[in-house]
Design an enzyme around this catalytic site. Structure first.
Site, short mmCIF file in Angstrom:
data_model
loop_
_atom_site.label_atom_id
_atom_site.label_comp_id
_atom_site.label_asym_id
_atom_site.label_seq_id
_atom_site.Cartn_x
_atom_site.Cartn_y
_atom_site.Cartn_z
N THR A 26 -41.43 11.75 15.65
CA THR A 26 -41.26 10.50 14.90
C THR A 26 -39.79 10.32 14.58
OG1 THR A 26 -43.48 10.56 13.92
CG2 THR A 26 -41.84 9.21 12.81
N PHE B 198 -37.03 8.47 12.29
CA PHE B 198 -36.87 7.86 10.98
C PHE B 198 -35.50 7.22 10.89
CE2 PHE B 198 -40.07 11.06 10.46
CZ PHE B 198 -40.96 10.58 9.51
#
Length: 358
Positions: A254, A256
């Site tokens: 992921t 960010f």
């Protein structure tokens, strides 16, 4: 009878403890000096790249990635003392993946403040209650984070950094797998483990909750509920790790975004994020993309986002190699602005990297 005071090994051990105390005292004195030195800088003048350079020079002491992590924690602690009221908002609660990303970027010494939603994280920055916020923007399995792009459309807050966080999901619970009737987690985590769940827990009810950490707390309090969350969340809430690395994609990452009003100078390894709206006419997007080709600028990400209450019209998000201060990127952005209804330069910042230990 043998006396400990007369034991040469005892004397040697005591001498080592005295030496360690002296070294620890020096470390704390140096930390105090570091805090004092920061008083002559503003937060925007802080150079973080030198932490990695220092870690590379002392690679014989410990692995580079661990030294970088140590220096980040020292830096975050000293910055918090030198510049109070610089909190960092993240999508909580504690030990959510957003929390882990915040720690990776800012260090454990930072003032990390949990919020209940991505929109609330933006709001903290807009209202200047937080200096920065950490928000998910893309996952390698599920793609773009729609909620984040939607808030960027309303509040074009600046991006000043990014974190790449490998996401390894665990099945957490208070008992063993045979007692599980429900599996709780946030929608993205359930989606990233759907193959494993279908094979190993086909009868379990899947329950969407606000965060993986919230799911872990529920699993700790029930014999029939399991959670998909990080190992760190399981440790914090006192859960058993029933199964680990249950994500369907072992390379699950992921990304960010670090948002906040903190301009970043060029580092030589930068990217730039833009958001723009084009006139609703044939070939508009193709013409926009040709700008970057003609300027020799490499596009690395493009996403379309439907405009609220305007059918068939879109806002586009793109990322490209290079800093907006470079001549080629600056020229491309200027040309794009001439053909756009709206153009927002979200920021230029250093590219995030995956550590070798991940």
């Amino acid at each position: 009878m043998h006396s400990a005071e007369n034991d040469p090994n005892h004397c040697s051990t005591e001498a080592i403890h005295v030496r360690l105390r002296e070294l620890d005292t020096r470390i704390l004195e140096l930390l105090a000096d570091r805090i004092a030195a920061l008083a002559d800088l503003s937060p925007s003048q802080l150079k973080t790249k030198q932490l990695t350079e220092l870690a590379s020079r002392f690679g014989s002491v410990a692995p580079k990635e661990q030294l970088v992590e140590l220096l980040q924690h020292v830096s975050s602690l000293s910055c918090r003392q030198a510049w109070p009221s610089r909190p960092v908002a993240y999508l909580g609660p504690i030990y959510s993946y957003s929390y882990l990303a915040a720690v990776k970027y800012f260090g454990l010494g930072a003032e990390l403040v949990p919020v209940a939603s991505i929109s609330a994280a933006f709001d903290e920055v807009v209202r200047k209650q937080a200096a920065f916020a950490v928000v998910p923007i893309e996952n390698s399995t599920d793609g773009r984070i729609v909620d984040t792009l939607g808030v960027f459309h309303r509040w074009p807050v600046k991006i000043c950094g990014e974190v790449l966080l490998p996401v390894h999901h665990c099945l957490l619970g208070s008992r063993d797998r045979s007692t599980i009737q429900e599996v709780h987690s946030k929608p993205q985590a359930l989606s990233q483990c759907r193959g494993w769940l279908a094979q190993h827990l086909p009868e379990a009810k899947l329950v969407e909750v606000s965060s993986t950490a919230t799911a872990a707390a529920a699993a700790a309090a029930s014999d029939t509920i399991a959670a998909i969350a990080s190992r760190e969340a399981g440790i914090h809430y006192g859960c058993r790790v029933i199964a680990e690395n249950i994500e369907d994609n072992s390379q699950n990452v992921t990304r960010f975004a670090i948002i906040g009003d903190h301009p970043c100078p060029p580092t030589g390894n930068d990217k730039t994020s833009l958001m723009f709206e084009l006139h609703h006419q044939p070939g508009a997007l193709a013409d926009a993309m040709m700008i970057f080709k003609n300027s020799g600028v490499n596009l690395t990400w493009i996403e379309s986002f439907p405009m609220p209450n305007r059918p068939n019209e879109y806002m586009f998000f793109i990322e490209l190699d290079g800093h907006q201060a470079s001549r080629s990127v600056e020229a491309a952005i200027e040309t794009l602005g001439q053909m756009s209804q709206r153009l927002e330069i979200l920021g230029s910042y250093s590219k995030g990297e995956l550590s070798k230990t991940n």
